[in-house]
Design a protein around this motif. Structure first.
Motif, PDB file in Angstrom:
ATOM      1  N   THR A  58       0.804  -0.990   0.043  1.00 45.88           N
ATOM      2  CA  THR A  58      -0.041   0.015  -0.004  1.00 45.88           C
ATOM      3  C   THR A  58       0.802   1.088  -0.024  1.00 45.88           C
ATOM      4  O   THR A  58       1.679   1.442   0.841  1.00 45.88           O
ATOM      5  CB  THR A  58      -1.034   0.186   1.209  1.00 45.88           C
ATOM      6  OG1 THR A  58      -1.724  -1.134   1.320  1.00 45.88           O
ATOM      7  CG2 THR A  58      -1.638   1.142   1.099  1.00 45.88           C
ATOM      8  N   VAL A  59       0.753   2.020  -0.947  1.00 45.00           N
ATOM      9  CA  VAL A  59       1.401   3.505  -1.030  1.00 45.00           C
ATOM     10  C   VAL A  59       0.500   4.585  -0.985  1.00 45.00           C
ATOM     11  O   VAL A  59      -0.709   4.556  -1.628  1.00 45.00           O
ATOM     12  CB  VAL A  59       2.041   3.398  -2.369  1.00 45.00           C
ATOM     13  CG1 VAL A  59       2.602   4.435  -2.823  1.00 45.00           C
ATOM     14  CG2 VAL A  59       2.987   2.377  -2.433  1.00 45.00           C
ATOM     15  N   THR A  60       0.800   5.500  -0.367  1.00 40.00           N
ATOM     16  CA  THR A  60      -0.030   6.986  -0.272  1.00 40.00           C
ATOM     17  C   THR A  60       0.955   7.956  -1.069  1.00 40.00           C
ATOM     18  O   THR A  60       1.881   8.206  -0.700  1.00 40.00           O
ATOM     19  CB  THR A  60      -0.326   7.423   1.183  1.00 40.00           C
ATOM     20  OG1 THR A  60      -0.791   6.252   1.870  1.00 40.00           O
ATOM     21  CG2 THR A  60      -0.995   8.605   1.372  1.00 40.00           C
ATOM     22  N   GLU A  61       0.094   8.342  -1.834  1.00 39.31           N
ATOM     23  CA  GLU A  61       0.783   9.660  -2.692  1.00 39.31           C
ATOM     24  C   GLU A  61      -0.293  10.797  -2.958  1.00 39.31           C
ATOM     25  O   GLU A  61      -1.556  10.456  -3.413  1.00 39.31           O
ATOM     26  CB  GLU A  61       1.483   9.316  -4.212  1.00 39.31           C
ATOM     27  CG  GLU A  61       1.999  10.046  -4.924  1.00 39.31           C
ATOM     28  CD  GLU A  61       2.320   9.545  -6.354  1.00 39.31           C
ATOM     29  OE1 GLU A  61       3.437   8.731  -6.088  1.00 39.31           O
ATOM     30  OE2 GLU A  61       2.108  10.084  -7.229  1.00 39.31           O
ATOM     31  N   ALA A  64      -4.151  10.124  -2.560  1.00 34.92           N
ATOM     32  CA  ALA A  64      -4.548   9.029  -3.035  1.00 34.92           C
ATOM     33  C   ALA A  64      -3.943   7.715  -2.238  1.00 34.92           C
ATOM     34  O   ALA A  64      -2.850   8.178  -1.659  1.00 34.92           O
ATOM     35  CB  ALA A  64      -4.486   8.823  -4.463  1.00 34.92           C
ATOM     36  N   LYS A  65      -4.573   6.781  -2.066  1.00 33.21           N
ATOM     37  CA  LYS A  65      -3.912   5.683  -1.372  1.00 33.21           C
ATOM     38  C   LYS A  65      -4.259   4.347  -2.239  1.00 33.21           C
ATOM     39  O   LYS A  65      -5.506   4.084  -2.412  1.00 33.21           O
ATOM     40  CB  LYS A  65      -4.637   5.389   0.142  1.00 33.21           C
ATOM     41  CG  LYS A  65      -3.899   4.218   1.001  1.00 33.21           C
ATOM     42  CD  LYS A  65      -4.628   4.139   2.279  1.00 33.21           C
ATOM     43  CE  LYS A  65      -4.062   3.074   2.769  1.00 33.21           C
ATOM     44  NZ  LYS A  65      -4.722   2.966   4.211  1.00 33.21           N
ATOM     45  N   LEU A 167      -3.412   5.072 -10.239  1.00 35.63           N
ATOM     46  CA  LEU A 167      -2.969   6.073  -9.163  1.00 35.63           C
ATOM     47  C   LEU A 167      -3.446   7.679  -9.743  1.00 35.63           C
ATOM     48  O   LEU A 167      -3.619   8.457  -8.931  1.00 35.63           O
ATOM     49  CB  LEU A 167      -1.453   5.976  -8.834  1.00 35.63           C
ATOM     50  CG  LEU A 167      -0.810   6.999  -7.980  1.00 35.63           C
ATOM     51  CD1 LEU A 167      -1.525   7.221  -6.764  1.00 35.63           C
ATOM     52  CD2 LEU A 167       0.540   6.653  -7.966  1.00 35.63           C
ATOM     53  N   ARG A 171      -5.840  10.254  -8.292  1.00 36.72           N
ATOM     54  CA  ARG A 171      -5.340  11.593  -7.988  1.00 36.72           C
ATOM     55  C   ARG A 171      -6.311  12.566  -8.569  1.00 36.72           C
ATOM     56  O   ARG A 171      -6.299  13.611  -7.910  1.00 36.72           O
ATOM     57  CB  ARG A 171      -3.832  11.656  -8.035  1.00 36.72           C
ATOM     58  CG  ARG A 171      -3.067  10.806  -7.060  1.00 36.72           C
ATOM     59  CD  ARG A 171      -1.573  11.244  -7.091  1.00 36.72           C
ATOM     60  NE  ARG A 171      -1.400  12.755  -6.668  1.00 36.72           N
ATOM     61  CZ  ARG A 171      -0.252  13.459  -6.838  1.00 36.72           C
ATOM     62  NH1 ARG A 171       0.948  12.886  -6.955  1.00 36.72           N
ATOM     63  NH2 ARG A 171      -0.182  14.479  -6.340  1.00 36.72           N
ATOM     64  N   ASN A 198      -8.642  -0.148  -6.280  1.00 38.89           N
ATOM     65  CA  ASN A 198      -8.230   1.112  -5.840  1.00 38.89           C
ATOM     66  C   ASN A 198      -8.999   2.081  -5.729  1.00 38.89           C
ATOM     67  O   ASN A 198      -9.312   3.059  -4.828  1.00 38.89           O
ATOM     68  CB  ASN A 198      -6.965   1.593  -6.470  1.00 38.89           C
ATOM     69  CG  ASN A 198      -5.818   0.794  -6.180  1.00 38.89           C
ATOM     70  OD1 ASN A 198      -5.621   0.343  -5.104  1.00 38.89           O
ATOM     71  ND2 ASN A 198      -4.954   0.652  -7.236  1.00 38.89           N
ATOM     72  N   ASN A 202     -10.708   4.253  -2.395  1.00 34.73           N
ATOM     73  CA  ASN A 202     -10.553   5.988  -2.225  1.00 34.73           C
ATOM     74  C   ASN A 202     -11.864   6.305  -2.461  1.00 34.73           C
ATOM     75  O   ASN A 202     -11.929   7.528  -2.260  1.00 34.73           O
ATOM     76  CB  ASN A 202      -9.441   6.219  -3.250  1.00 34.73           C
ATOM     77  CG  ASN A 202      -7.976   6.070  -3.373  1.00 34.73           C
ATOM     78  OD1 ASN A 202      -7.303   6.840  -2.500  1.00 34.73           O
ATOM     79  ND2 ASN A 202      -7.881   4.746  -3.526  1.00 34.73           N
TER      80      ASN A 202
END
Length: 662
Positions: A58-61, A64-65, A167, A171, A198, A202
């Motif tokens: 799991t990446v948060t940027e 967005a997650k 992603l 975003r 995803n 979100n």
């Protein structure tokens, strides 16, 4: 149709429908039957086998997650966060411009308080007038607003043609206001499944619509004016050339087209014939290869748009890290398309000194009856041999010769990012890059570099401020370039630039006796300068962005950062095996470093020449041997070890020897 033909056709149709519905129920998103047009184009979901248990990260940027598989099944590169942040900033300002024409104001998180401060300090009277006018408006006449995460019925329709993990699309939905819908498309079934997860994670299912199709076929299906997208984002792995023809047809009138190219080896001149096959231009190996790559991509976009009576207008063109990124608007107009030839140019570059000249393909020949006529340009602008060093020229291009930025639009994006620095993680770098772009000379294509000019004549390198000051004292304009930190972009002719370098060589002379009479350095320095350069540093030689120390270039975010390997089904190229391959291939063409102890022992086997001459003052600290040769060493060094002479060979039988015998 016979019964024998009907049954197989029904069986194939039912199987395709069942597989599509099964995939939809697995994601909690039931889908209908496949579109017949999609089945004809071969864009229905493919039956890829999906592993039951997959390790995910799991990446948060930004806002967005996302979750993506640890194996390399779906492409993701964290280094391109700057790319995604900049894209969100550009689309936000584009939405602000487009929706303002419809009377809609967008609300960006973090901008409200800042804008109030600005208005209260500088526009108090105008605000009071606007408040009075707003009080007199009817309730239905109040200005409409568009917020982040809400559907705007008159907003932008966005397409991400190659979404991978989704992603970027997520975003957009969570950070860019004024959107009507976002289509996150990918050809991989595994990627589409991940996008669906995803999107649910979100909470943007009302805005982001996953789609599995070939990006080209999807854009070709939206050629009608009513079905076109307002924003198309293409960020493929490698070259975007296969998608450009469909993209320029599927974007709306005045719409925004965002394209990323990561095949920099091709665009930088390592393979000119490959560059021509993909982009329709020959790339040259040059110190200005990064800006040349941007102009080649813009030329390719405009060339494809011209086929459909359309043309492009660049808003922002960025060369960063290992890729180039362009943002252009696409318009329709037959009269404007006729001027496209005059916007392209060929490049003549000297192979000796690197001097370049541009030759436009067309020119405006005058107006008749209110209409401008265009004709072929006359050339070439150079002689068969370079006027400075006598070497031949290489021919490159065509490439875009007009400005590659819209400075008004860049200023809007820069102001929005500067007043709201907490919106993006890479805001500091965005400010630095955009600040340098606003300082670039807009009508000067390509640039020289300090090290290129100095290495050509084999002299020491002047400082950036000294060279810029000399050009300013001579009455020319000069600027930096965001594509290279040592760039010198100037409107000075090449003769004036080399005169300045000749004057610099007189202050820091080189040894002329070491130069070959046919070398570019000898031929350039053999001419006396007509222009007397003044290297006194001026105050305006140091640009504002450099004085403030703004961040322009990427700091190493992680080990082995850069282009990532292509995503593969099952993640075969990821994990520990990939790290082991990287370790084995690292510096494989370089000799391994020698152990210091072994090197010291090896050097001690060689006698010290200065010790023999009696001039070595290092004593025991000398790395070479100070011991005199032993009798054993002298015996080993017999004449047989050296080249033999006729007197060293034993005479044969019956051969006379002695003095007087040759």
């Amino acid at each position: 149709m016979s019964r024998a033909r009907i049954l197989p056709w029904l069986n194939l149709t039912l199987r395709s429908a069942c597989s599509l519905c099964r995939a939809g129920f697995m994601e909690g998103q039931p889908q209908g039957l496949p579109n017949p047009a999609e089945m004809e184009n071969g864009t229905e979901p493919c039956g890829e086998e999906r592993p039951s248990e997959i390790q995910e990260t799991t990446v948060t940027e930004g806002a967005a997650k996302i979750a993506f598989p640890s194996a390399n099944e779906v492409f993701y590169n964290p280094v391109q966060e700057f790319n995604r942040d900049l894209t969100c900033a550009v689309i936000t300002e584009f939405a602000r411009i487009q929706l303002a024409a419809k009377g809609i104001q967008i609300k960006v998180p973090g901008e409200k308080d800042v804008q109030k401060v600005v208005v209260d300090l500088s526009e108090q009277e105008e605000e009071k007038a606007e408040m009075k006018e707003g009080a007199n408006l009817a309730p239905g006449d109040q200005p409409r607003t568009a917020a982040v995460g809400e559907i705007c019925e008159e907003g932008l329709r966005v397409l991400e043609g190659l979404a991978a993990s989704g992603l970027r699309s997520i975003r957009f939905a969570r950070e860019v206001p004024g959107l009507q819908s976002v289509v996150a498309n990918d050809a991989s079934a595994r990627a589409v499944d991940l996008i669906c997860r995803n999107v649910q994670l979100n909470g943007v299912a009302h805005l982001v619509h996953p789609r599995q199709a070939d990006a080209r076929m999807l854009m070709y299906q939206h050629q009608k004016v009513s079905e076109r997208f307002d924003v198309i984002d293409l960020d493929p792995y490698g070259s975007p050339a296969p998608f450009l023809d469909a993209a320029v047809q599927a974007v709306s009138e005045g719409g925004l087209l965002c394209v990323t190219c990561t095949d920099m080896a091709v665009l930088a001149g390592n393979s000119g014939e490959t560059c021509y096959s993909k982009y329709g231009a020959m790339a040259l190996k040059s110190r200005a290869c990064h800006e040349m790559a941007l102009r080649i991509v813009l030329h390719s976009l405009d060339l494809r748009a011209n086929c459909y009576q359309r043309f492009v207008v660049p808003l922002l063109s960025i060369s960063a890290d290992f890729y180039v990124r362009v943002f252009v608007r696409v318009f329709t107009g037959q009269a404007k398309v006729k001027a496209s030839a005059s916007k392209q140019a060929l490049v003549f570059q000297c192979v000796g000194c690197g001097t370049f000249h541009l030759q436009r393909l067309g020119k405006a020949s005058g107006a008749a009856g209110g209409r401008v006529k265009f004709s072929a340009a006359c050339g070439p602008p150079v002689a068969p041999e370079c006027e400075h060093c006598g070497q031949r020229h290489q021919l490159g291009g065509p490439l875009w010769a007009e400005p590659i930025h819209d400075l008004d639009f860049v200023g809007r994006v820069l102001e929005a990012v500067s007043t709201n620095p907490g919106r993006f993680h890479t805001s500091e770098r965005i400010r630095g890059v955009l600040s340098v772009i606003t300082e670039e000379l807009p009508d000067v294509p390509l640039y020289y570099t300090l090290d290129q000019l100095s290495s050509t004549i084999h002299c020491s390198t002047p400082s950036l401020l000294q060279l810029r000051s000399a050009l300013l004292h001579a009455g020319f304009q000069v600027s930096l370039s965001h594509a290279c930190k040592n760039a010198v972009k100037t409107d000075a002719p090449s003769s004036a630039l080399w005169d300045i370098m000749r004057c610099w060589e007189k202050e820091c002379p080189v040894k002329r006796e070491r130069l070959s009479e046919t070398s570019p350095a000898f031929l350039i320095l053999s001419v006396e300068p007509r222009l007397q350069a003044n290297f006194t540093i001026r105050d305006d030689a140091n640009p504002s962005s450099r004085q403030r120390g703004l961040k322009r270039f990427q700091a190493n975010p992680e080990a082995n950062w850069g282009p990532r390997p292509r995503a593969r089904p099952g993640g075969k190229a990821a994990g520990e095996a990939m790290e082991e391959r990287r370790r084995l291939h690292q510096n494989k063409r370089k000799e391994p470093a020698e152990d210091p102890v072994q090197r010291a022992a090896r050097l001690k086997t060689f006698p010290c020449k200065r010790f023999k001459e009696g001039t070595c003052q290092r004593g025991d600290e000398c790395c070479y041997s100070h011991s005199s040769p032993t009798p054993e060493d002298a015996a080993e060094a017999t004449p047989s070890d050296g080249p033999k002479t006729p007197y060293q060979n034993p005479p044969g039988p019956g051969v006379a020897t002695g003095p007087g015998v040759d």
